[in-house]
Motif scaffolding. Structure first.
Motif, PDB file in Angstrom:
ATOM      1  N   TYR A 207      20.606  34.957  34.224  1.00 18.09           N
ATOM      2  CA  TYR A 207      21.188  34.088  35.238  1.00 18.09           C
ATOM      3  C   TYR A 207      22.701  34.129  35.087  1.00 18.09           C
ATOM      4  O   TYR A 207      23.244  33.740  34.049  1.00 18.09           O
ATOM      5  N   ALA A 208      23.357  34.628  36.106  1.00 19.49           N
ATOM      6  CA  ALA A 208      24.805  34.786  36.056  1.00 19.49           C
ATOM      7  C   ALA A 208      25.418  34.133  37.288  1.00 19.49           C
ATOM      8  O   ALA A 208      25.443  34.740  38.362  1.00 19.49           O
ATOM      9  N   PRO A 209      25.882  32.886  37.188  1.00 20.30           N
ATOM     10  CA  PRO A 209      26.523  32.228  38.332  1.00 20.30           C
ATOM     11  C   PRO A 209      27.698  33.051  38.841  1.00 20.30           C
ATOM     12  O   PRO A 209      28.488  33.585  38.053  1.00 20.30           O
ATOM     13  N   ARG A 210      27.799  33.168  40.151  1.00 22.82           N
ATOM     14  CA  ARG A 210      28.880  33.951  40.737  1.00 22.82           C
ATOM     15  C   ARG A 210      30.247  33.401  40.337  1.00 22.82           C
ATOM     16  O   ARG A 210      31.208  34.140  40.144  1.00 22.82           O
ATOM     17  N   GLY A 211      30.318  32.077  40.193  1.00 22.82           N
ATOM     18  CA  GLY A 211      31.589  31.470  39.800  1.00 22.82           C
ATOM     19  C   GLY A 211      32.070  31.966  38.452  1.00 22.82           C
ATOM     20  O   GLY A 211      33.258  32.237  38.266  1.00 22.82           O
ATOM     21  N   HIS A 212      31.144  32.097  37.482  1.00 22.76           N
ATOM     22  CA  HIS A 212      31.525  32.606  36.161  1.00 22.76           C
ATOM     23  C   HIS A 212      32.028  34.045  36.254  1.00 22.76           C
ATOM     24  O   HIS A 212      33.011  34.417  35.603  1.00 22.76           O
ATOM     25  N   PHE A 213      31.343  34.841  37.079  1.00 25.50           N
ATOM     26  CA  PHE A 213      31.755  36.237  37.241  1.00 25.50           C
ATOM     27  C   PHE A 213      33.144  36.325  37.866  1.00 25.50           C
ATOM     28  O   PHE A 213      33.993  37.115  37.430  1.00 25.50           O
ATOM     29  N   GLU A 214      33.395  35.494  38.879  1.00 24.08           N
ATOM     30  CA  GLU A 214      34.700  35.515  39.534  1.00 24.08           C
ATOM     31  C   GLU A 214      35.800  35.057  38.584  1.00 24.08           C
ATOM     32  O   GLU A 214      36.909  35.616  38.587  1.00 24.08           O
ATOM     33  N   ILE A 215      35.504  34.039  37.763  1.00 21.53           N
ATOM     34  CA  ILE A 215      36.497  33.563  36.803  1.00 21.53           C
ATOM     35  C   ILE A 215      36.847  34.664  35.805  1.00 21.53           C
ATOM     36  O   ILE A 215      38.021  34.912  35.502  1.00 21.53           O
ATOM     37  N   GLU A 216      35.831  35.330  35.280  1.00 27.35           N
ATOM     38  CA  GLU A 216      36.075  36.383  34.292  1.00 27.35           C
ATOM     39  C   GLU A 216      36.823  37.552  34.923  1.00 27.35           C
ATOM     40  O   GLU A 216      37.727  38.127  34.317  1.00 27.35           O
ATOM     41  N   THR A 217      36.450  37.896  36.173  1.00 28.71           N
ATOM     42  CA  THR A 217      37.141  38.975  36.867  1.00 28.71           C
ATOM     43  C   THR A 217      38.602  38.612  37.122  1.00 28.71           C
ATOM     44  O   THR A 217      39.506  39.431  36.925  1.00 28.71           O
ATOM     45  N   ASP A 218      38.833  37.366  37.553  1.00 34.20           N
ATOM     46  CA  ASP A 218      40.206  36.919  37.807  1.00 34.20           C
ATOM     47  C   ASP A 218      41.020  36.935  36.519  1.00 34.20           C
ATOM     48  O   ASP A 218      42.206  37.332  36.525  1.00 34.20           O
ATOM     49  N   GLN A 219      40.413  36.496  35.407  1.00 30.30           N
ATOM     50  CA  GLN A 219      41.132  36.490  34.136  1.00 30.30           C
ATOM     51  C   GLN A 219      41.527  37.905  33.720  1.00 30.30           C
ATOM     52  O   GLN A 219      42.637  38.129  33.234  1.00 30.30           O
ATOM     53  N   GLU A 220      40.629  38.855  33.944  1.00 29.23           N
ATOM     54  CA  GLU A 220      40.939  40.242  33.599  1.00 29.23           C
ATOM     55  C   GLU A 220      42.036  40.796  34.502  1.00 29.23           C
ATOM     56  O   GLU A 220      42.948  41.500  34.046  1.00 29.23           O
ATOM     57  N   THR A 221      41.973  40.465  35.805  1.00 24.53           N
ATOM     58  CA  THR A 221      43.001  40.920  36.740  1.00 24.53           C
ATOM     59  C   THR A 221      44.363  40.338  36.380  1.00 24.53           C
ATOM     60  O   THR A 221      45.381  41.043  36.384  1.00 24.53           O
ATOM     61  N   ILE A 222      44.384  39.042  36.046  1.00 19.27           N
ATOM     62  CA  ILE A 222      45.636  38.395  35.663  1.00 19.27           C
ATOM     63  C   ILE A 222      46.181  39.001  34.379  1.00 19.27           C
ATOM     64  O   ILE A 222      47.389  39.262  34.248  1.00 19.27           O
ATOM     65  N   ARG A 223      45.287  39.232  33.413  1.00 17.72           N
ATOM     66  CA  ARG A 223      45.729  39.801  32.136  1.00 17.72           C
ATOM     67  C   ARG A 223      46.374  41.164  32.344  1.00 17.72           C
ATOM     68  O   ARG A 223      47.460  41.447  31.816  1.00 17.72           O
ATOM     69  N   ARG A 224      45.723  42.014  33.147  1.00 19.09           N
ATOM     70  CA  ARG A 224      46.276  43.342  33.392  1.00 19.09           C
ATOM     71  C   ARG A 224      47.603  43.256  34.139  1.00 19.09           C
ATOM     72  O   ARG A 224      48.556  43.983  33.843  1.00 19.09           O
ATOM     73  N   GLY A 225      47.667  42.348  35.116  1.00 24.80           N
ATOM     74  CA  GLY A 225      48.885  42.208  35.889  1.00 24.80           C
ATOM     75  C   GLY A 225      50.060  41.765  35.037  1.00 24.80           C
ATOM     76  O   GLY A 225      51.175  42.285  35.175  1.00 24.80           O
ATOM     77  N   VAL A 226      49.820  40.802  34.137  1.00 30.88           N
ATOM     78  CA  VAL A 226      50.888  40.323  33.267  1.00 30.88           C
ATOM     79  C   VAL A 226      51.353  41.436  32.329  1.00 30.88           C
ATOM     80  O   VAL A 226      52.564  41.606  32.093  1.00 30.88           O
ATOM     81  N   VAL A 227      50.411  42.197  31.788  1.00 31.34           N
ATOM     82  CA  VAL A 227      50.772  43.309  30.897  1.00 31.34           C
ATOM     83  C   VAL A 227      51.625  44.328  31.636  1.00 31.34           C
ATOM     84  O   VAL A 227      52.665  44.788  31.137  1.00 31.34           O
ATOM     85  N   GLU A 228      51.225  44.700  32.858  1.00 32.72           N
ATOM     86  CA  GLU A 228      51.986  45.672  33.639  1.00 32.72           C
ATOM     87  C   GLU A 228      53.360  45.122  34.010  1.00 32.72           C
ATOM     88  O   GLU A 228      54.347  45.856  34.024  1.00 32.72           O
ATOM     89  N   LEU A 229      53.422  43.812  34.281  1.00 33.31           N
ATOM     90  CA  LEU A 229      54.701  43.195  34.615  1.00 33.31           C
ATOM     91  C   LEU A 229      55.643  43.213  33.415  1.00 33.31           C
ATOM     92  O   LEU A 229      56.830  43.535  33.547  1.00 33.31           O
ATOM     93  N   MET A 230      55.121  42.886  32.223  1.00 38.22           N
ATOM     94  CA  MET A 230      55.951  42.878  31.022  1.00 38.22           C
ATOM     95  C   MET A 230      56.417  44.282  30.647  1.00 38.22           C
ATOM     96  O   MET A 230      57.484  44.456  30.065  1.00 38.22           O
ATOM     97  N   LYS A 231      55.603  45.295  30.968  1.00 39.82           N
ATOM     98  CA  LYS A 231      55.978  46.675  30.662  1.00 39.82           C
ATOM     99  C   LYS A 231      56.895  47.276  31.715  1.00 39.82           C
ATOM    100  O   LYS A 231      57.367  48.401  31.542  1.00 39.82           O
ATOM    101  N   GLY A 232      57.134  46.546  32.793  1.00 47.24           N
ATOM    102  CA  GLY A 232      57.969  47.080  33.867  1.00 47.24           C
ATOM    103  C   GLY A 232      57.228  48.005  34.800  1.00 47.24           C
ATOM    104  O   GLY A 232      57.851  48.706  35.610  1.00 47.24           O
ATOM    105  N   GLU A 233      55.908  48.034  34.710  1.00 51.71           N
ATOM    106  CA  GLU A 233      55.105  48.905  35.567  1.00 51.71           C
ATOM    107  C   GLU A 233      54.769  48.245  36.899  1.00 51.71           C
ATOM    108  O   GLU A 233      54.238  48.889  37.794  1.00 51.71           O
ATOM    109  N   ARG A 234      55.059  46.970  37.035  1.00 47.40           N
ATOM    110  CA  ARG A 234      54.756  46.234  38.261  1.00 47.40           C
ATOM    111  C   ARG A 234      55.907  45.282  38.568  1.00 47.40           C
ATOM    112  O   ARG A 234      56.576  44.785  37.668  1.00 47.40           O
TER     113      ARG A 234
END
Length: 206
Positions: A126-153
């Motif tokens: 049982y995987a609530p869609r909300g949990h999946f969206e939260i985890e996906t958003d957290q991963e997207t934010i994490r990658r975005g912040v890393v790319e921003l700090m590296k000057g790639e974004r």
């Protein structure tokens, strides 16, 4: 004392020792199985919470409890290598992660006498869609912040309007007009001399 007598003596002395050792061996095996069961349950329970502390701790404990199982250790290393290599597209990476994880859990289930196969591990959850969206958003934010700090974004910036003060804008325009006339020789700046008189420079050439 003959051989038979000595045999009886040794059997009498060693019997309790062997019994104690057997009990210790059985107890140790039982403790090992309980730790493996705890680890397996933690990994099963956190299939949809792979960013939780419980999941990370359980995953890092696999080599402690299954180090003698070459098949499980091979699957664990393959899964860990995939987690540390995120150069592929997120949707492709995520699908392969689930497949590798399910294979590892299915092998653990087999060792612990559970009748789970990889498809059951993957789908019977049982995987609530909300949990999946939260985890996906957290991963997207994490990658975005890393790319921003590296000057790639860079951060997108859209200017829709700028608040203006009409009086301030009128003064700026008047200053620009006066400066243009001065630079073109149409006017000259007002000069204040020491006796307090104020003169205006000429407009022509002398």
């Amino acid at each position: 004392m003959n051989i038979d007598t000595w045999a009886v003596v040794f059997a009498t002395l060693l019997g309790p020792i062997f019994a104690v050792q057997a009990q210790q061996f059985i107890a140790k095996r039982g403790e090992e199985r309980q730790r493996k069961l705890w680890l397996f349950r933690s990994l099963m329970n956190t299939r949809v919470g792979t960013l939780t502390v419980e999941h990370v701790n359980a995953l890092n404990a696999v080599p402690l409890e299954f180090h003698r199982d070459l098949e499980i250790m091979g699957q664990w290393r393959k899964y860990l290598d995939h987690l540390n290599n995120q150069n592929t597209a997120l949707d492709v990476w995520g699908k392969l992660r689930v497949d590798l994880y399910s294979d590892m859990l299915a092998t653990m289930a087999k060792r612990l006498d559970y009748g789970f196969d990889p498809l059951q591990v993957k789908n019977e959850i049982y995987a609530p869609r909300g949990h999946f969206e939260i985890e996906t958003d957290q991963e997207t934010i994490r990658r975005g912040v890393v790319e921003l700090m590296k000057g790639e974004r860079t951060l997108p910036l859209e200017v829709r309007s700028i608040a203006q003060d009409p009086a301030a804008m009128e003064r700026v325009l008047a200053l620009q007009d006066a400066l243009a006339k001065w630079l073109n020789g149409e006017t000259s700046p007002r000069v204040k001399i020491e006796n307090g008189e104020t003169r205006s420079g000429g407009t022509g050439s002398e």
